[in-house]
Design an enzyme around this catalytic site. Structure first.
Site, mmCIF file in Angstrom:
data_model
loop_
_atom_site.group_PDB
_atom_site.id
_atom_site.type_symbol
_atom_site.label_atom_id
_atom_site.label_comp_id
_atom_site.label_asym_id
_atom_site.label_seq_id
_atom_site.Cartn_x
_atom_site.Cartn_y
_atom_site.Cartn_z
ATOM 1 N N LYS A 16 69.151 29.822 32.757
ATOM 2 C CA LYS A 16 70.115 28.927 33.403
ATOM 3 C C LYS A 16 69.630 28.734 34.849
ATOM 4 O O LYS A 16 69.789 27.856 35.378
ATOM 5 C CB LYS A 16 71.531 29.839 33.619
ATOM 6 C CG LYS A 16 72.386 30.182 32.159
ATOM 7 C CD LYS A 16 73.598 30.796 32.520
ATOM 8 C CE LYS A 16 73.410 32.282 32.897
ATOM 9 N NZ LYS A 16 72.529 33.284 32.348
ATOM 10 N N ARG A 91 83.010 33.223 33.873
ATOM 11 C CA ARG A 91 82.504 33.993 32.812
ATOM 12 C C ARG A 91 83.494 34.556 32.079
ATOM 13 O O ARG A 91 83.245 35.307 31.005
ATOM 14 C CB ARG A 91 81.659 35.053 33.484
ATOM 15 C CG ARG A 91 80.119 35.028 33.547
ATOM 16 C CD ARG A 91 79.637 36.171 34.557
ATOM 17 N NE ARG A 91 78.510 36.400 34.021
ATOM 18 C CZ ARG A 91 77.046 36.087 34.655
ATOM 19 N NH1 ARG A 91 77.211 35.384 35.603
ATOM 20 N NH2 ARG A 91 76.016 36.631 34.186
ATOM 21 N N ARG A 130 60.782 39.819 33.622
ATOM 22 C CA ARG A 130 61.227 38.861 34.991
ATOM 23 C C ARG A 130 60.807 39.533 36.169
ATOM 24 O O ARG A 130 61.109 40.621 36.330
ATOM 25 C CB ARG A 130 62.804 38.365 34.809
ATOM 26 C CG ARG A 130 63.101 37.511 36.031
ATOM 27 C CD ARG A 130 64.258 37.163 36.049
ATOM 28 N NE ARG A 130 65.550 37.921 35.821
ATOM 29 C CZ ARG A 130 66.756 37.600 35.599
ATOM 30 N NH1 ARG A 130 67.292 36.308 35.588
ATOM 31 N NH2 ARG A 130 67.626 38.302 35.459
ATOM 32 N N ARG A 163 64.472 43.128 39.319
ATOM 33 C CA ARG A 163 66.010 43.143 39.660
ATOM 34 C C ARG A 163 66.606 44.576 38.949
ATOM 35 O O ARG A 163 66.126 44.887 37.965
ATOM 36 C CB ARG A 163 66.967 42.031 38.978
ATOM 37 C CG ARG A 163 67.139 40.821 39.892
ATOM 38 C CD ARG A 163 67.540 39.595 39.189
ATOM 39 N NE ARG A 163 68.788 39.887 38.351
ATOM 40 C CZ ARG A 163 69.788 38.893 38.016
ATOM 41 N NH1 ARG A 163 69.167 37.782 38.025
ATOM 42 N NH2 ARG A 163 70.752 39.162 37.176
ATOM 43 N N ARG A 174 74.747 44.263 29.666
ATOM 44 C CA ARG A 174 75.100 42.678 30.060
ATOM 45 C C ARG A 174 75.346 41.921 28.738
ATOM 46 O O ARG A 174 76.106 41.162 28.554
ATOM 47 C CB ARG A 174 73.917 42.253 30.874
ATOM 48 C CG ARG A 174 73.957 42.778 32.281
ATOM 49 C CD ARG A 174 72.747 42.584 32.909
ATOM 50 N NE ARG A 174 72.320 41.209 33.187
ATOM 51 C CZ ARG A 174 71.163 40.776 33.686
ATOM 52 N NH1 ARG A 174 70.151 41.661 33.704
ATOM 53 N NH2 ARG A 174 71.033 39.503 33.850
#
Ligand code: AP5
Length: 224
Positions: A16, A91, A130, A163, A174
């Site tokens: 996203k 969300r 990531r 992160r 998540r």
């Protein structure tokens, strides 16, 4: 030309943020990413950040009553008059209803809900690899999109970091939260005729081309 009021939906790691950065360049729209807003609040040590950090580190959603005001204030702001890209909001169904109410109070409506889809196994691979720029949030992947100098941002030379919520156990949580609390929005926006689906497993440029073509079609339809 119609205003573009876009929301990006999809599981964590579907791409996203990657696509939002391209859309913002294409259409010069203000970009509001709730994850970025909350991480900035954590860094600032604000009251919002203190509340958010507890939930984010656990892979849970920040309560609706905390996040809704933060977003609505921006959608209602002066630089969002020609549209916006919302990433990571809504969300939950109550968040979607709060957004709907705020947008209609302004005499506007959403243009589309862009759903970028990716299976859980791909999400896990992407999030564990990531890395983000410690200064400006530019995003990389150790395997799919590595920086030229390992560990440093190509754009501003800042160190790359991982992160806190990209640790394996938090990624699993998540994903569980996404399936339980966010997937009902797919039907919600489909019923409203706003949902557009994109295969997030394609190359970032291919996903981008598909989204751009879809937005061009939406604009043509609105001119008819
Ligand atoms: P947030 O920051 O919004 O995280 P997220 O939705 O989990 O999404 P990500 O940022 O992890 O992934 P992305 O889809 O943007 O993927 P990206 O482009 O980076 O939220 C974090 C937390 O904040 C939440 O868990 C929650 O606690 C809280 N929060 C936020 N909003 C909230 C709300 N509305 N209500 C309540 N709480 C809220 O890509 C991922 C990786 O894949 C990158 O390395 C990238 O290089 C790579 N990649 C991207 N596209 C491709 C591709 N096509 N092929 C190969 N690799 C790709």
């Amino acid at each position: 030309m119609i205003e573009l009021n876009l929301i990006l939906l999809g599981p964590p790691g579907a791409g996203k943020g990657t696509q939002a950065a391209r859309l913002v360049d294409d259409f010069e729209l203000p970009y509001f990413a709730t994850g970025d807003i909350l991480r900035a609040a954590v860094t600032d040590g604000s009251e919002l950040g203190t509340v958010a950090k507890r939930h984010m580190d656990a892979g849970e959603l920040v309560p609706d009553e905390v996040i809704c005001g933060v977003v609505i204030e921006r959608v209602d702001g002066p630089n969002a008059r020609d549209g916006f890209v919302l990433d990571g909001f809504p969300r939950t169904i109550p968040q979607a209803e709060a957004l709907e109410e705020a947008v209609s109070k302004l005499g506007r409506r959403l243009t589309a809900a862009l759903l970028v889809e990716a299976p859980d196994a791909e999400v896990i691979r992407r999030l564990s690899g990531r890395r983000i720029c410690s200064k400006n949030q530019h995003t990389y992947h150790v395997e799919f999109d590595p920086p030229k100098n390992e560990g440093f941002c190509d754009q501003d030379g800042s160190p790359l970091i991982q992160r806190d919520d990209d640790k394996p156990e938090t990624i699993a949580k998540r994903l569980e939260v996404y399936h339980a609390q966010t997937t009902p929005l797919i039907e919600y926006y489909d019923t409203a005729g706003l949902l557009r689906r994109f295969d997030g497993t394609r190359l970032p440029t291919e996903v981008h081309d598909h989204i751009r073509a879809t937005i061009a079609t939406l604009r043509l339809e609105s001119d008819l």
